[in-house]
Scaffold this motif. Sequence first.
Motif, short mmCIF file in Angstrom:
data_model
loop_
_atom_site.label_atom_id
_atom_site.label_comp_id
_atom_site.label_asym_id
_atom_site.label_seq_id
_atom_site.Cartn_x
_atom_site.Cartn_y
_atom_site.Cartn_z
N VAL A 98 0.89 -1.16 0.02
CA VAL A 98 -0.12 -0.01 -0.01
C VAL A 98 0.98 1.21 -0.08
CG1 VAL A 98 -1.82 1.13 1.34
CG2 VAL A 98 -1.66 -1.34 1.33
N ARG A 99 0.76 2.29 -0.85
CA ARG A 99 1.53 3.18 -1.02
C ARG A 99 0.62 4.63 -0.75
NH1 ARG A 99 5.10 4.85 -6.42
NH2 ARG A 99 6.77 5.85 -5.58
N THR A 100 1.10 5.61 -0.23
CA THR A 100 0.35 6.83 -0.05
C THR A 100 0.58 7.74 -1.36
OG1 THR A 100 0.43 6.91 2.41
CG2 THR A 100 0.00 8.83 1.33
N ILE A 101 -0.24 8.07 -2.08
CA ILE A 101 -0.10 8.88 -3.37
C ILE A 101 -1.12 10.19 -3.49
CG2 ILE A 101 0.68 6.85 -4.53
CD1 ILE A 101 -2.10 7.10 -6.33
N LEU A 102 -0.69 11.15 -4.14
CA LEU A 102 -1.47 12.43 -4.27
C LEU A 102 -2.73 11.94 -5.21
CD1 LEU A 102 -1.63 15.44 -4.15
CD2 LEU A 102 -0.25 15.43 -6.17
N ALA A 103 -3.75 12.69 -4.80
CA ALA A 103 -4.90 12.10 -5.55
C ALA A 103 -5.82 13.53 -5.93
CB ALA A 103 -5.74 11.16 -4.99
N ASP A 104 -6.75 13.34 -6.19
CA ASP A 104 -7.86 14.58 -6.42
C ASP A 104 -7.38 15.35 -7.83
OD1 ASP A 104 -10.29 15.95 -6.08
OD2 ASP A 104 -9.12 17.61 -5.16
N GLU A 105 -7.08 16.82 -7.50
CA GLU A 105 -6.65 17.68 -8.68
C GLU A 105 -5.84 18.82 -7.94
OE1 GLU A 105 -9.55 20.65 -10.23
OE2 GLU A 105 -10.86 19.69 -9.00
N ILE A 106 -5.10 19.51 -8.88
CA ILE A 106 -4.26 20.68 -8.52
C ILE A 106 -4.64 21.70 -9.65
CG2 ILE A 106 -2.18 22.03 -8.11
CD1 ILE A 106 -0.99 19.39 -7.04
N SER A 107 -5.31 22.87 -9.23
CA SER A 107 -6.08 23.58 -10.25
C SER A 107 -6.25 25.12 -9.59
CB SER A 107 -7.11 23.54 -11.04
OG SER A 107 -8.20 23.16 -10.17
N PRO A 108 -6.45 26.00 -10.17
CA PRO A 108 -6.95 27.31 -9.52
C PRO A 108 -8.28 27.14 -8.80
CG PRO A 108 -6.48 27.67 -11.98
CD PRO A 108 -6.30 26.20 -11.63
N ASP A 109 -8.83 25.88 -9.00
CA ASP A 109 -9.90 25.55 -7.88
C ASP A 109 -9.58 25.24 -6.46
OD1 ASP A 109 -12.30 26.09 -9.37
OD2 ASP A 109 -12.76 23.96 -9.18
N SER A 110 -8.07 24.65 -6.60
CA SER A 110 -7.80 24.36 -5.31
C SER A 110 -6.74 25.04 -4.58
CB SER A 110 -7.36 22.71 -5.22
OG SER A 110 -6.25 22.62 -6.43
#
Length: 256
Positions: free
Chosen positions: A189-201
């Motif tokens: 099991v690995r912890t990874i970045l998810a979701d999005e990176i944008s001007p919304d966030s």
Amino acid sequence: MSRRRMIYEGKAKILYEGPEPGTLIQYFKDDATAFNAEKKAVLDGKGVLNNRISEFIMTRLGAVGIPNHFIKRINMREQLIRKVEIIPLEVIVRNVAAGTMSKRLGIAEGETLPRAIVEFCYKKDELGDPLVSEEHIAAFGWASPQELDDIISLALRINDFMSGLFAAVGIRLVDFKLEFGRHFEGDMVRTILADEISPDSCRLWDLVTNEKLDKDRFRRDLGGVTEAYAEVARRLGIIKESAQGGEVVDFSSAGK
């Protein structure tokens, strides 16, 4: 999309079952929300821009060794991503006082912080995503001690990279929100970045004028939201300019 099985619909994105086991399709909507969805609007083209900007940043983060869920962009609104089990925390990295931090601590908006500060919020819409401490996270088991260490380390590495990326195009990275997930690879099991990176966030300000180029334009009724997002994309080289100086971006096929 009608033939796909929808897995989850959020405020700004929809997740569909992916074409292969362990994958999902992430669809970016034009919906804009603020203040825990009390304020809503539909902004034509916002989802297209966020898809392209998030693709750009996730790809570059992957190239410098930040593990994330992005696999490839499918079309103007969709990405193929790795399926993860989302850790129920919003991770906020702050370089400059703004938003709720300014209100909570009485620090003038725009004041540079002594160092980057990592904050956590419990992902629970009905509670307004309350601010929580590492003690809360440990006590309620939202993340293990190792996962929390990994999250903080990754968040600070992402901050270092993105601060430089944006500064190079005349943008100040004020703060931003991240989400992380558990990616299962066999018995690992690995912890990874998810979701999005944008001007919304992210909060993104012009380095010279402090003009806001992010979702605060919607929150504060400043107008020109998609224009600001397009300016971020233009500076990053995602949107090209025509010989007449106009931006070349085709929204007509955005939903196809």
